[in-house]
Design an enzyme around this catalytic site. Structure first.
Site, PDB file in Angstrom:
ATOM      1  N   TRP A  21       7.528   3.802   0.783  1.00 55.32           N
ATOM      2  CA  TRP A  21       7.487   5.246   0.549  1.00 55.32           C
ATOM      3  C   TRP A  21       7.283   6.003   1.874  1.00 55.32           C
ATOM      4  O   TRP A  21       7.990   6.958   2.188  1.00 55.32           O
ATOM      5  CB  TRP A  21       6.329   5.521  -0.400  1.00 55.32           C
ATOM      6  N   SER A  63       0.819  -1.225   0.000  1.00 55.15           N
ATOM      7  CA  SER A  63       0.000   0.000   0.000  1.00 55.15           C
ATOM      8  C   SER A  63       0.843   1.262   0.000  1.00 55.15           C
ATOM      9  O   SER A  63       0.300   2.373   0.005  1.00 55.15           O
ATOM     10  CB  SER A  63      -0.910   0.003   1.233  1.00 55.15           C
ATOM     11  N   ARG A  76      -4.505   1.967   0.223  1.00 53.91           N
ATOM     12  CA  ARG A  76      -4.405   2.183  -1.218  1.00 53.91           C
ATOM     13  C   ARG A  76      -5.583   1.523  -1.917  1.00 53.91           C
ATOM     14  O   ARG A  76      -6.163   0.553  -1.389  1.00 53.91           O
ATOM     15  CB  ARG A  76      -3.088   1.554  -1.696  1.00 53.91           C
ATOM     16  N   HIS A  96       2.531  -4.847   9.603  1.00 55.83           N
ATOM     17  CA  HIS A  96       1.373  -5.120   8.744  1.00 55.83           C
ATOM     18  C   HIS A  96       0.229  -5.736   9.551  1.00 55.83           C
ATOM     19  O   HIS A  96      -0.814  -6.046   8.983  1.00 55.83           O
ATOM     20  CB  HIS A  96       1.752  -6.092   7.624  1.00 55.83           C
ATOM     21  N   THR A 115       4.132   1.242   1.958  1.00 51.36           N
ATOM     22  CA  THR A 115       4.926   1.198   3.195  1.00 51.36           C
ATOM     23  C   THR A 115       6.338   1.758   2.990  1.00 51.36           C
ATOM     24  O   THR A 115       6.820   2.567   3.794  1.00 51.36           O
ATOM     25  CB  THR A 115       5.058  -0.275   3.674  1.00 51.36           C
ATOM     26  N   ARG A 168       8.270  -0.908  -8.163  1.00 47.80           N
ATOM     27  CA  ARG A 168       7.855  -1.522  -9.433  1.00 47.80           C
ATOM     28  C   ARG A 168       7.499  -0.398 -10.395  1.00 47.80           C
ATOM     29  O   ARG A 168       8.306   0.029 -11.190  1.00 47.80           O
ATOM     30  CB  ARG A 168       6.689  -2.492  -9.184  1.00 47.80           C
ATOM     31  N   LYS A 169       6.270   0.149 -10.276  1.00 45.20           N
ATOM     32  CA  LYS A 169       5.870   1.247 -11.155  1.00 45.20           C
ATOM     33  C   LYS A 169       5.550   2.515 -10.365  1.00 45.20           C
ATOM     34  O   LYS A 169       5.726   3.620 -10.853  1.00 45.20           O
ATOM     35  CB  LYS A 169       4.633   0.854 -11.951  1.00 45.20           C
TER      36      LYS A 169
HETATM   37  P1  A3P Z   1       3.505  -0.929  -7.486  1.00 45.17           P
HETATM   38  O1  A3P Z   1       3.776  -2.388  -7.392  1.00 45.17           O
HETATM   39  O2  A3P Z   1       2.086  -0.640  -7.887  1.00 45.17           O
HETATM   40  O3  A3P Z   1       4.473  -0.190  -8.331  1.00 45.17           O
HETATM   41  P2  A3P Z   1       4.930  -1.467  -0.139  1.00 45.17           P
HETATM   42  O4  A3P Z   1       6.029  -0.510   0.088  1.00 45.17           O
HETATM   43  O5  A3P Z   1       3.813  -1.335   0.865  1.00 45.17           O
HETATM   44  O6  A3P Z   1       5.433  -2.839  -0.302  1.00 45.17           O
HETATM   45  O7  A3P Z   1       4.247  -1.033  -1.515  1.00 45.17           O
HETATM   46  C1  A3P Z   1       4.930  -1.165  -2.724  1.00 45.17           C
HETATM   47  C2  A3P Z   1       4.270  -0.307  -3.752  1.00 45.17           C
HETATM   48  O8  A3P Z   1       4.614   1.068  -3.518  1.00 45.17           O
HETATM   49  C3  A3P Z   1       4.752  -0.636  -5.154  1.00 45.17           C
HETATM   50  O9  A3P Z   1       3.654  -0.331  -6.013  1.00 45.17           O
HETATM   51  C4  A3P Z   1       5.904   0.343  -5.306  1.00 45.17           C
HETATM   52  O10 A3P Z   1       6.294   0.581  -6.643  1.00 45.17           O
HETATM   53  C5  A3P Z   1       5.300   1.572  -4.671  1.00 45.17           C
HETATM   54  N1  A3P Z   1       6.318   2.536  -4.222  1.00 45.17           N
HETATM   55  C6  A3P Z   1       7.499   2.280  -3.626  1.00 45.17           C
HETATM   56  N2  A3P Z   1       8.155   3.421  -3.390  1.00 45.17           N
HETATM   57  C7  A3P Z   1       7.393   4.423  -3.859  1.00 45.17           C
HETATM   58  C8  A3P Z   1       7.554   5.839  -3.921  1.00 45.17           C
HETATM   59  N3  A3P Z   1       8.654   6.432  -3.463  1.00 45.17           N
HETATM   60  N4  A3P Z   1       6.557   6.563  -4.470  1.00 45.17           N
HETATM   61  C9  A3P Z   1       5.441   5.966  -4.949  1.00 45.17           C
HETATM   62  N5  A3P Z   1       5.242   4.633  -4.929  1.00 45.17           N
HETATM   63  C10 A3P Z   1       6.189   3.861  -4.385  1.00 45.17           C
END
Ligand code: A3P
Length: 338
Positions: A90, A86, A167, A147, A88, A302-303
């Site tokens: 970031w 969601s 998210r 989590h 985390t 990822r994206k």
């Molecule tokens: P996507 O797989 O849709 O790209 P978590 O940190 O909770 O594991 O979540 C991972 C998701 O947050 C991934 O989404 C990842 O790309 C996205 N993410 C990681 N760092 C980010 C950032 N700095 N800004 C925006 N999205 C980010």
């Protein structure tokens, strides 16, 4: 000791035979418990178990028992809670760099050489084994990520401050499916998107059901908004600077006017942006250890987009999942949108 040294913390010493007996009793309880819990298909490992209404992996069920038995929260602790995928990573970066803004310059920042996951401890991993990590040397406010849903946390933690990030569920599903496939145990058969979709809709995914997880924090945030800052990934994306200012105020360290004028908020947002973090060497090549599981930092980037689910879900799938989400969140006042 600085916050960045937290992974070096010692384990709580085993003080006595009594202490050890207590731990052995927890292990016995855990073994009995596992024989009684309903089993579902796992995403990373073969099975998940339904523990007090949530689908959890065995090692984290044990971690939850140890958390209840041994973790001693301090009133100033701040927890980052989230359903997996969601945002985390970031939020870890944003919270850490906001809290330590007087310790690092933006030209030579801790995050330039360390993955965001290393900034503060993930409770489940730290409580995986006995003796659990001793957090008493951490400087205040101590930061932790988890989590676990609100209802699985010890009562003693609920008076602390929490930042919760949620998210859009379809984006969570896609992100989680891709991530779990990357870290899936090698001897298991391939895990198709169709299977992940059905399981997610039934609520069966790590820490799921998604809706029960989100609602556990949403309801608590309505009751105690001063204790729980409830954020959405989409609003962090669209209004990053506003959110960083809210985060700072919530943590009790609001930005001074001079800091804002000097561009500190803007610099934090830039430093923690997907574009910046995902291109750093440490996040392309580095590895983070979560208990016994190693994950490459790049798997956390990822994206970083809103609405990527459109590339994975058919119209029929969209309608099914939206129907479930509408029903589960009806009357809660919480709306998702992407
Ligand atoms: P996507 O797989 O849709 O790209 P978590 O940190 O909770 O594991 O979540 C991972 C998701 O947050 C991934 O989404 C990842 O790309 C996205 N993410 C990681 N760092 C980010 C950032 N700095 N800004 C925006 N999205 C980010």
């Amino acid at each position: 000791m600085s916050i960045s040294d937290q992974s070096l913390f010692p384990q709580t010493p085993v003080e006595s035979k009594e202490h050890e007996d207590h731990y052995n009793k927890i292990c016995e309880d855990y073994n009995h418990l596992m024989e009684t819990l309903p089993k579902g298909n796992g995403w990373r490992a073969k099975h998940l178990y339904n523990y007090n209404g949530f689908w959890i992996s065995p090692k984290y069920i044990k971690a939850n028992l140890l958390l209840h038995a041994y973790f001693k929260p301090q009133p100033t602790d701040i927890f980052l809670a989230s359903f997996m995928k969601s945002g985390t990573t970031w939020l870890k970066a944003l919270i850490f760099s906001t809290l330590t803004r007087h310790l690092y310059s933006f030209s030579a920042h801790y995050l330039h050489h360390h993955g965001p996951q290393s900034t503060f401890p993930f409770l489940e991993s730290e409580c995986e084994n006995f003796p659990i990590t001793d957090f008493t040397h951490m400087s205040s406010p101590r930061l932790f990520a988890t989590h676990f849903p609100r209802t699985l946390l010890p009562e003693s933690m609920t008076s602390c401050k929490f930042v919760y990030i949620c998210r859009e569920p379809k984006d969570v599903l896609v992100s989680k499916w891709v991530f779990m496939n990357k870290i899936r145990e090698k001897d298991l058969p391939p895990f198709s998107f169709d299977e992940a979709f059905d399981l997610f809709c039934e609520g069966v995914s790590n820490y799921g059901p998604f809706w029960e997880h989100v609602l556990s924090y949403w309801r608590a945030s309505l009751e105690s908004p001063e204790k729980i800052l409830f954020l959405k990934y989409e609003e962090v994306k669209r209004q990053s600077e506003v959110v960083v200012r809210r985060l700072a105020a919530f943590m009790g360290i609001p930005f001074m006017a001079e800091e804002v004028e000097k561009g500190v908020v803007e610099n934090i947002v830039k430093l923690c942006s997907f574009e910046n973090l995902s291109n750093l060497e440490v996040n392309k090549k580095g590895v983070e250890k979560f208990g016994t599981v190693e994950v490459e930092n790049r798997e956390f980037f990822r994206k970083g987009e809103i609405g990527d689910w459109r590339n994975y879900l058919s119209d029929e799938m969209k309608q099914r999942i939206d129907g479930i989400i509408d029903e589960k969140f009806k009357g809660s006042g919480l709306i998702f949108g992407s």
